[in-house]
Design an enzyme around this catalytic site. Structure first.
Site, PDB file in Angstrom:
ATOM      1  N   PHE A  44       0.812  -1.109  -0.114  1.00 23.83           N
ATOM      2  CA  PHE A  44      -0.382  -0.068  -0.585  1.00 23.83           C
ATOM      3  C   PHE A  44       1.052   1.457  -0.108  1.00 23.83           C
ATOM      4  O   PHE A  44       1.679   1.917   1.276  1.00 23.83           O
ATOM      5  CB  PHE A  44      -1.061   0.029   1.223  1.00 23.83           C
ATOM      6  CG  PHE A  44      -2.028  -1.218   1.087  1.00 23.83           C
ATOM      7  CD1 PHE A  44      -2.838  -0.780   0.097  1.00 23.83           C
ATOM      8  CD2 PHE A  44      -1.612  -1.922   2.321  1.00 23.83           C
ATOM      9  CE1 PHE A  44      -4.038  -2.156   0.224  1.00 23.83           C
ATOM     10  CE2 PHE A  44      -3.141  -3.255   2.294  1.00 23.83           C
ATOM     11  CZ  PHE A  44      -4.334  -3.225   1.061  1.00 23.83           C
ATOM     12  N   GLU A  45       0.508   2.328  -1.247  1.00 21.71           N
ATOM     13  CA  GLU A  45       1.327   3.069  -1.291  1.00 21.71           C
ATOM     14  C   GLU A  45       1.877   4.188   0.751  1.00 21.71           C
ATOM     15  O   GLU A  45       2.756   4.613   0.362  1.00 21.71           O
ATOM     16  CB  GLU A  45       1.305   4.626  -2.267  1.00 21.71           C
ATOM     17  CG  GLU A  45       1.808   4.844  -2.760  1.00 21.71           C
ATOM     18  CD  GLU A  45       0.809   5.956  -3.994  1.00 21.71           C
ATOM     19  OE1 GLU A  45       0.070   5.373  -4.950  1.00 21.71           O
ATOM     20  OE2 GLU A  45       1.141   7.086  -4.699  1.00 21.71           O
ATOM     21  N   ALA A  46       0.346   4.439   1.274  1.00 20.87           N
ATOM     22  CA  ALA A  46       0.779   5.263   1.924  1.00 20.87           C
ATOM     23  C   ALA A  46       1.966   4.561   2.978  1.00 20.87           C
ATOM     24  O   ALA A  46       2.443   5.087   4.421  1.00 20.87           O
ATOM     25  CB  ALA A  46      -0.430   5.545   2.813  1.00 20.87           C
ATOM     26  N   GLY A  47       2.536   2.939   2.980  1.00 16.16           N
ATOM     27  CA  GLY A  47       3.591   2.536   4.037  1.00 16.16           C
ATOM     28  C   GLY A  47       3.117   0.928   4.000  1.00 16.16           C
ATOM     29  O   GLY A  47       3.784   0.737   5.516  1.00 16.16           O
ATOM     30  N   HIS A  51       3.868  12.308  -7.052  1.00 13.50           N
ATOM     31  CA  HIS A  51       4.239  11.921  -5.592  1.00 13.50           C
ATOM     32  C   HIS A  51       5.749  11.663  -5.323  1.00 13.50           C
ATOM     33  O   HIS A  51       5.983  11.593  -3.692  1.00 13.50           O
ATOM     34  CB  HIS A  51       3.264  10.502  -5.006  1.00 13.50           C
ATOM     35  CG  HIS A  51       2.624  10.210  -3.775  1.00 13.50           C
ATOM     36  ND1 HIS A  51       1.847   9.402  -3.492  1.00 13.50           N
ATOM     37  CD2 HIS A  51       2.789  11.329  -3.278  1.00 13.50           C
ATOM     38  CE1 HIS A  51       1.748   9.443  -2.517  1.00 13.50           C
ATOM     39  NE2 HIS A  51       2.214  10.190  -2.117  1.00 13.50           N
TER      40      HIS A  51
END
Lengths: 273, 324
Positions: A57-60, B104
């Site tokens: 997941f991109e958020a970490g 990003h």
């Protein structure tokens, strides 16, 4: 195990897209997930044919195994059962390091060479509509071996040239002049591949890696190649059509609606009766 | 023992002057310091230069209220509660704001560079896209890249070829220059040690990149408690200049282990603020004439109880998914 395919009245377009996307995932791959239908598709793969996929997941979150569908990639549900919970620096570093096999992305417009726009409709300097912007779309698309785009199919979205190249396809712009070149020429050692499929509400499209041109692979039930070509503003290659998109199986539908998304947040149920 | 870092929400907002460059903790709709964002709007802050790894509802509120002149980032929206940033979109159409688009990863690497004292970051992301179209250097077009503004680099990006291992074209992106970072976190110690729970997004980079860091925490806890397990702490004392204790400071965004995103609130905001009149009306209802306690009182106990996270699950099993 024999596959029991569902009948057309048993599923909707979102189900078909989700299952088609899920089947792009191979077991043991490292897969980057964005919010929404891609998340459902990847978790469907995780619960069917690819139990050892590594979900990022991109958020970490690294190697996530959420027991329940997260509502977005920043959700507390993402890191439940994960190998590591951290931040964006980790997520983007592993992408740039070349560890990501597959990314699922979306877009407002796509062109024949797989360039995608999520930034604006119309001229960037005087846009008709400013959209969300890039997010991680270009980053994942720059670094993953394969990317798959999931899109609503409308003629205005399948264009010869996107208004703004947010995310790099196979034929991209070489700056400062802006001449089009194959992405291989720009990415040097970071060249690992590029967009390999677009799954739209009409069919599944793939790309010729040499020419970088999109071609129609399979048509969704009820759609013909000519009809789909008419739904594109460019001259879609329909010479390599490979039949109909495989429908969801009953087991896939059960997992989507009973396990992953019972609340119909991303995938509506087909209304019975 | 150092002198106290405790200040009030009002004082925290006053630290951020007109024209400041500003960033926040969190990720899209998670852990955004809303209590402070509302206070900036009440105090009618002007000319902010917002530099964000990614935007979200906090961007939309500040932009809608006319507080922001420049936004450098890559994304704005409300995730599943609103598909794009309607206020930003409107201000872009009116040319009332300058938007500088990066990817990003570029934004993240720009913060990472700033947080390690490097002048710029090097990456291979987004090559061949219009993010690198020289015609689309919006701060350059506005004549702001002349070196006179300390927040704005002389170039949006530069290209170079790898001089070391022949890896090909590289993009150099400037370190961000952030005056103030405002963090919205679960716990902070009296001296400023921050303990984050859940994904930490780009918070450590943001806190260190900024000249001044303000931490707004659900609770201020004894330093000694946090120092028993220093490996669980994300940000050390000297990265933090001010601390504010303010429960539910992130609402309507969510906070791991504390409360969920208030999806219904964000949907309502997204639906009602397509026009400036709509935004002004929303601001009159939810921002002006209220302080943080008044805001919470208006939200009411039943709503906050529903959002409250289960301490074992870290999210609320009561809050209907998708804000339905």
């Amino acid at each position: 195990m024999e596959r029991e395919y569902a009948k057309p009245e048993e599923y909707g377009l979102a189900d078909l897209l989700c299952c088609a996307a899920s089947r792009e995932v191979a077991d043991n791959e490292v897969v980057f997930a964005g919010t929404g239908l891609p998340m459902v598709a990847i978790m469907l793969a995780q619960k069917t044919h690819a139990p050892n996929l590594k979900l990022i997941f991109e958020a970490g979150t690294l190697d996530g195994r959420p027991p329940e569908l997260p509502t977005s990639v920043g959700d507390a549900r993402c890191e439940m059962g994960a190998s590591r919970s951290s931040g964006l620096y980790d997520a983007f570093s592993i992408a740039q390091r070349g560890m990501v096999d597959l990314g699922f992305l979306g877009g407002a417009e796509v062109d024949e060479y797989g360039n995608v726009n999520t930034t604006c409709i119309g001229d960037y300097l005087a846009p008709e509509l400013r959209l969300t912007g890039s997010g991680g779309n270009p980053d994942i698309n720059s670094f993953a071996r394969r990317t798959v785009f999931i899109m609503v199919h409308e003629k205005r979205r399948f264009v010869p040239n996107v208004s703004y190249i947010t995310s790099p396809g196979w034929r991209v712009k070489k700056w400062p002049g802006g001449d089009f070149v194959h992405r291989r020429e720009l990415y040097g050692s970071a060249y690992r591949g590029g967009p390999t499929a677009v799954i739209s509400t009409a069919g599944v499209f793939r790309f010729d890696e040499q020419s970088g041109r999109m071609y129609l692979d399979t048509c969704h039930a009820g759609k013909g190649p000519e009809e789909i070509r008419e739904m594109c503003q460019f001259d879609l290659d329909i010479s390599r059509v490979n039949g109909e998109t495989k429908p969801p199986t009953r087991e896939e539908l059960r997992i989507i609606h009973e396990v992953l998304d019972p609340d119909e947040i991303f995938i509506p149920k087909v209304k019975k009766g | 023992m150092s002198t106290s870092k405790r200040i009030t929400l009002q004082q925290a907002a006053e630290v951020i002057g007109n024209g400041s460059s500003l960033t926040f903790s969190g990720f899209t709709i998670w852990r955004r310091p809303f209590a402070l964002v509302y206070e900036l709007i009440r105090q009618k802050r002007k000319g902010l230069h917002l530099i964000e790894v990614n935007g979200g509802p906090q961007t939309e509120f500040l932009v809608g209220a006319g507080c922001v002149d420049i936004w450098e980032s890559c994304w704005v929206g409300h995730e599943l509660y609103g598909k794009y940033g309607a206020n930003l979109s409107r201000k872009v159409a009116e040319k009332a704001i300058i938007v500088e688009d990066y990817s990003h990863a570029e934004m993240l690497f720009r913060f990472a560079a700033a947080s390690s004292g490097a002048a710029y970051a090097v990456t291979q992301t987004s090559l061949g896209t219009d993010i690198h179209n020289p015609e689309y250097d919006m701060l350059g077009r506005a004549g702001l890249r002349d070196g006179s503004n300390p927040h704005i680099a002389r170039h949006k990006y530069r290209f170079t070829d790898d001089p070391f291992f022949d890896a090909g074209a590289q993009v150099l992106v400037p370190a961000v220059k952030v005056d103030v970072a405002v963090m919205c976190v679960q716990q902070v110690g009296e001296e400023g040690t921050v303990r984050l729970s859940g994904q930490y997004y780009s918070d450590p980079e943001a806190a260190r990149a900024a000249d001044i860091t303000i931490v707004i925490a659900e609770e201020i806890v004894p330093e000694e408690y946090l120092r028993r397990e220093a490996d669980r702490n994300a940000i050390p004392t000297f990265d933090v200049d001010y601390i504010v204790e303010c429960p539910f400071a992130g609402h309507p965004t969510g906070m791991f282990g504390r409360y969920d995103v208030d999806g219904a609130f964000l949907k309502d905001f997204y639906g009602r603020t397509r026009t400036q009149e709509g935004f002004d009306d929303f601001a009159r209802e939810w921002i002006f004439g209220l302080d943080h306690h008044g805001y919470l009182e208006k939200l009411g106990w039943p709503r906050m109880m529903r959002l409250k996270a289960n301490t074992a699950l870290n999210y609320s099993p009561r809050e209907p998914k998708g804000g339905k």
